[in-house]
Design an enzyme around this catalytic site. Structure first.
Site, PDB file in Angstrom:
ATOM      1  N   SER A 223       0.830  -1.211   0.000  1.00  0.00           N
ATOM      2  CA  SER A 223       0.000   0.000   0.000  1.00  0.00           C
ATOM      3  C   SER A 223       0.859   1.254   0.000  1.00  0.00           C
ATOM      4  O   SER A 223       1.957   1.264   0.567  1.00  0.00           O
ATOM      5  CB  SER A 223      -0.905  -0.008   1.242  1.00  0.00           C
ATOM      6  OG  SER A 223      -1.524   1.241   1.422  1.00  0.00           O
TER       7      SER A 223
ATOM      8  N   TYR B 115      -1.891  -1.010  10.893  1.00  0.00           N
ATOM      9  CA  TYR B 115      -2.168  -1.579   9.564  1.00  0.00           C
ATOM     10  C   TYR B 115      -1.003  -1.254   8.618  1.00  0.00           C
ATOM     11  O   TYR B 115      -0.435  -2.154   7.997  1.00  0.00           O
ATOM     12  CB  TYR B 115      -3.481  -1.025   8.990  1.00  0.00           C
ATOM     13  CG  TYR B 115      -3.542  -1.186   7.491  1.00  0.00           C
ATOM     14  CD1 TYR B 115      -3.281  -0.104   6.637  1.00  0.00           C
ATOM     15  CD2 TYR B 115      -3.777  -2.426   6.928  1.00  0.00           C
ATOM     16  CE1 TYR B 115      -3.278  -0.265   5.274  1.00  0.00           C
ATOM     17  CE2 TYR B 115      -3.776  -2.604   5.552  1.00  0.00           C
ATOM     18  CZ  TYR B 115      -3.518  -1.505   4.730  1.00  0.00           C
ATOM     19  OH  TYR B 115      -3.494  -1.692   3.360  1.00  0.00           O
TER      20      TYR B 115
ATOM     21  N   LYS C  14       2.152  -3.662   6.643  1.00  0.00           N
ATOM     22  CA  LYS C  14       2.550  -3.655   5.221  1.00  0.00           C
ATOM     23  C   LYS C  14       4.060  -3.445   5.115  1.00  0.00           C
ATOM     24  O   LYS C  14       4.748  -4.098   4.335  1.00  0.00           O
ATOM     25  CB  LYS C  14       1.791  -2.569   4.453  1.00  0.00           C
ATOM     26  CG  LYS C  14       0.308  -2.867   4.266  1.00  0.00           C
ATOM     27  CD  LYS C  14       0.085  -4.169   3.511  1.00  0.00           C
ATOM     28  CE  LYS C  14      -1.383  -4.484   3.331  1.00  0.00           C
ATOM     29  NZ  LYS C  14      -1.621  -5.805   2.722  1.00  0.00           N
TER      30      LYS C  14
HETATM   31  C1  WQD Z   1      -9.707   9.148   1.291  1.00  0.00           C
HETATM   32  C2  WQD Z   1      -9.939  10.614   1.605  1.00  0.00           C
HETATM   33  C3  WQD Z   1     -10.301  11.090   3.928  1.00  0.00           C
HETATM   34  C4  WQD Z   1     -14.095   8.970   4.282  1.00  0.00           C
HETATM   35  C5  WQD Z   1      -7.041   4.085   3.187  1.00  0.00           C
HETATM   36  C6  WQD Z   1      -5.883   3.278   3.666  1.00  0.00           C
HETATM   37  C7  WQD Z   1      -5.145   2.710   2.501  1.00  0.00           C
HETATM   38  C8  WQD Z   1      -6.100   1.931   1.655  1.00  0.00           C
HETATM   39  C9  WQD Z   1      -7.226   2.825   1.171  1.00  0.00           C
HETATM   40  C10 WQD Z   1      -6.136  -0.368   2.335  1.00  0.00           C
HETATM   41  C11 WQD Z   1      -9.218  11.062   2.869  1.00  0.00           C
HETATM   42  C12 WQD Z   1     -11.538  11.402   3.102  1.00  0.00           C
HETATM   43  C13 WQD Z   1     -12.913   9.483   3.784  1.00  0.00           C
HETATM   44  C14 WQD Z   1     -15.137   9.836   4.671  1.00  0.00           C
HETATM   45  C15 WQD Z   1     -13.780  11.702   4.049  1.00  0.00           C
HETATM   46  N1  WQD Z   1      -6.633   0.850   2.399  1.00  0.00           N
HETATM   47  N2  WQD Z   1     -12.773  10.835   3.673  1.00  0.00           N
HETATM   48  N3  WQD Z   1     -14.946  11.184   4.541  1.00  0.00           N
HETATM   49  O1  WQD Z   1      -7.397   6.963   4.000  1.00  0.00           O
HETATM   50  O2  WQD Z   1      -6.554   7.521   1.668  1.00  0.00           O
HETATM   51  O3  WQD Z   1      -6.554   5.158   2.429  1.00  0.00           O
HETATM   52  O4  WQD Z   1      -7.876   3.317   2.357  1.00  0.00           O
HETATM   53  O5  WQD Z   1      -5.213  -0.760   1.681  1.00  0.00           O
HETATM   54  O6  WQD Z   1      -4.119   1.881   2.994  1.00  0.00           O
HETATM   55  O7  WQD Z   1      -5.008   4.133   4.370  1.00  0.00           O
HETATM   56  O8  WQD Z   1      -8.706   6.277   1.943  1.00  0.00           O
HETATM   57  O9  WQD Z   1     -11.075   6.464   1.311  1.00  0.00           O
HETATM   58  O10 WQD Z   1     -10.454   6.357   3.786  1.00  0.00           O
HETATM   59  O11 WQD Z   1      -9.978   8.415   2.483  1.00  0.00           O
HETATM   60  O12 WQD Z   1     -13.624  12.936   3.943  1.00  0.00           O
HETATM   61  O13 WQD Z   1     -16.245   9.423   5.130  1.00  0.00           O
HETATM   62  O14 WQD Z   1     -11.325  10.809   1.846  1.00  0.00           O
HETATM   63  O15 WQD Z   1     -10.083  12.089   4.897  1.00  0.00           O
HETATM   64  O16 WQD Z   1      -8.789  12.384   2.666  1.00  0.00           O
HETATM   65  P1  WQD Z   1      -7.261   6.593   2.577  1.00  0.00           P
HETATM   66  P2  WQD Z   1     -10.122   6.824   2.410  1.00  0.00           P
END
Ligand code: WQD
Length: 337
Positions: free
Chosen positions: A125, A150, A154
């Protein structure tokens, strides 16, 4: 050729099984169904007219892993997705993550190192980069101290693989995903988050379908053009195809190192507000959202430099953000029918 896909009934795993079967591989899926369902097998069969062999195994059971590899001694390659992957949950329950993600990996590698040759694709990741200094992020960007257990699993996983490949006949490719989104165009398979989605796109699609009241945008005071975080959202089918190409590279012995690493993204960064706007465009409906406080652990910006994957693997993501969001929306509507 028989390929083992662990976590093969999961989101990225199931899409990869489809692409493997489309390429003529025989697939064996291991999944413990902790974050997926056997119905995914039907979706895979509906798309490819072929049902993979499925064995419900918990990879934390060392004996079960040993028995599996005794039974399936003709496996040519392994694509290892099986892992717990919720960042927030990992902070609350670190030992669950270290036990599941590390023990599973070790038990599989212990079986592979006994073979004359083994090909191992590891689901990693972009989390390993933490908040990278320079954008877009290359594979040489320094690995930063993990921001969650997590992410640490990785990083540790990559280190274990590098050490083991040095002293065994295992060849490996580490694939560092950015943000996988979307669903197969058939809407037969897609993302099935259990409970309240942690990730942005499934929360958006569940809000649009009426399952959630409104989206909370975690902060708009970041140092970005519109104040919201930037990510590299890649269509899950593009991601799945990259796995098949990486596996074929190892099977054809084209790898130039025992362990090779590739960033898998589109190379384009999109902010949360840009994702909302794009989703409203493809779904033809307004998305209710509110700005709330920042989420602990979020990095400001992360998007991939894809030159190495383009040049060495000959792979490039094809789908645009809008196409990926459209497939996610089509899947959400199908699932809720
Ligand atoms: C994306 C953006 C949030 C939800 C994570 C893991 C990564 C991978 C993918 C496993 C961020 C914003 C999110 C919400 C929001 N997982 N957000 N409201 O955190 O980049 O990555 O998931 O492999 O390892 O770290 O993805 O989709 O959670 O967030 O504003 O209800 O959307 O703050 O900026 P992230 P995400």
């Amino acid at each position: 050729m028989k390929i083992l896909v662990t976590g093969g009934l999961g989101f990225i795993g199931s899409h990869t099984v489809v692409e493997l079967q489309n390429e003529g591989f025989d697939v064996v899926v291991i999944d413990n169904l902790s974050n997926s369902s056997e119905t995914v097998l039907t979706g895979i069969e509906n798309i490819t007219c072929k049902k993979p062999i499925f064995e419900q195994i918990d990879l934390r059971e060392k004996r079960a892993v040993q028995k599996f590899f005794q039974k399936h001694s003709d496996i040519s390659g392994v694509i290892h997705f099986a892992a717990s992957k919720a960042v927030g949950e990992s902070v609350e329950n670190p030992l669950l993550y270290y036990e599941n993600n590390i023990h599973s990996l070790v038990y599989i590698l212990q079986e592979l190192q006994q073979k004359n040759e083994a090909n191992f694709i590891f689901s990693s990741s972009c989390t390993v980069y933490g908040q990278a200094e320079a954008m877009p992020i290359t594979e040489n960007a320094p690995i930063q101290p993990a921001m969650s257990p997590y992410g640490n699993t990785k990083q540790i996983g990559e280190e274990i693989i590098i050490e083991v490949c040095k002293v065994s006949n295992i060849n490996s490719i580490l694939l560092r995903y950015f943000n996988p989104i979307g669903a197969h165009s058939s809407a037969e398979i897609g993302e099935l988050p259990i409970g309240v989605p942690q990730n942005l796109v499934p929360f958006i699609s569940q809000t649009a379908i009426g399952l959630r009241q409104e989206l909370s945008v975690y902060g708009n005071d970041y140092p970005t053009p519109d104040g919201t975080c930037i990510r590299d959202y890649i269509h899950v089918v593009d991601l799945a195809k990259a796995h098949v190409i990486a596996l074929q590279r190892l099977l054809q012995k084209k790898n130039v190192e025992k362990v090779e690493t590739f960033n898998l993204g589109t190379g384009t960064g999109s902010s949360v507000l840009e994702v909302i706007t794009a989703f409203e465009k493809v779904s033809h409906q307004k998305l209710p959202y509110k700005i709330v406080a920042r989420r602990e652990g979020d990095v400001v910006s992360a998007y991939a430099n894809t030159d190495k994957a383009n040049r060495v693997l000959g792979w490039k993501a094809n789908s645009s953000l809008e196409e990926a969001l459209e497939s996610a929306w089509k899947w959400e509507q199908k699932v809720r029918l």
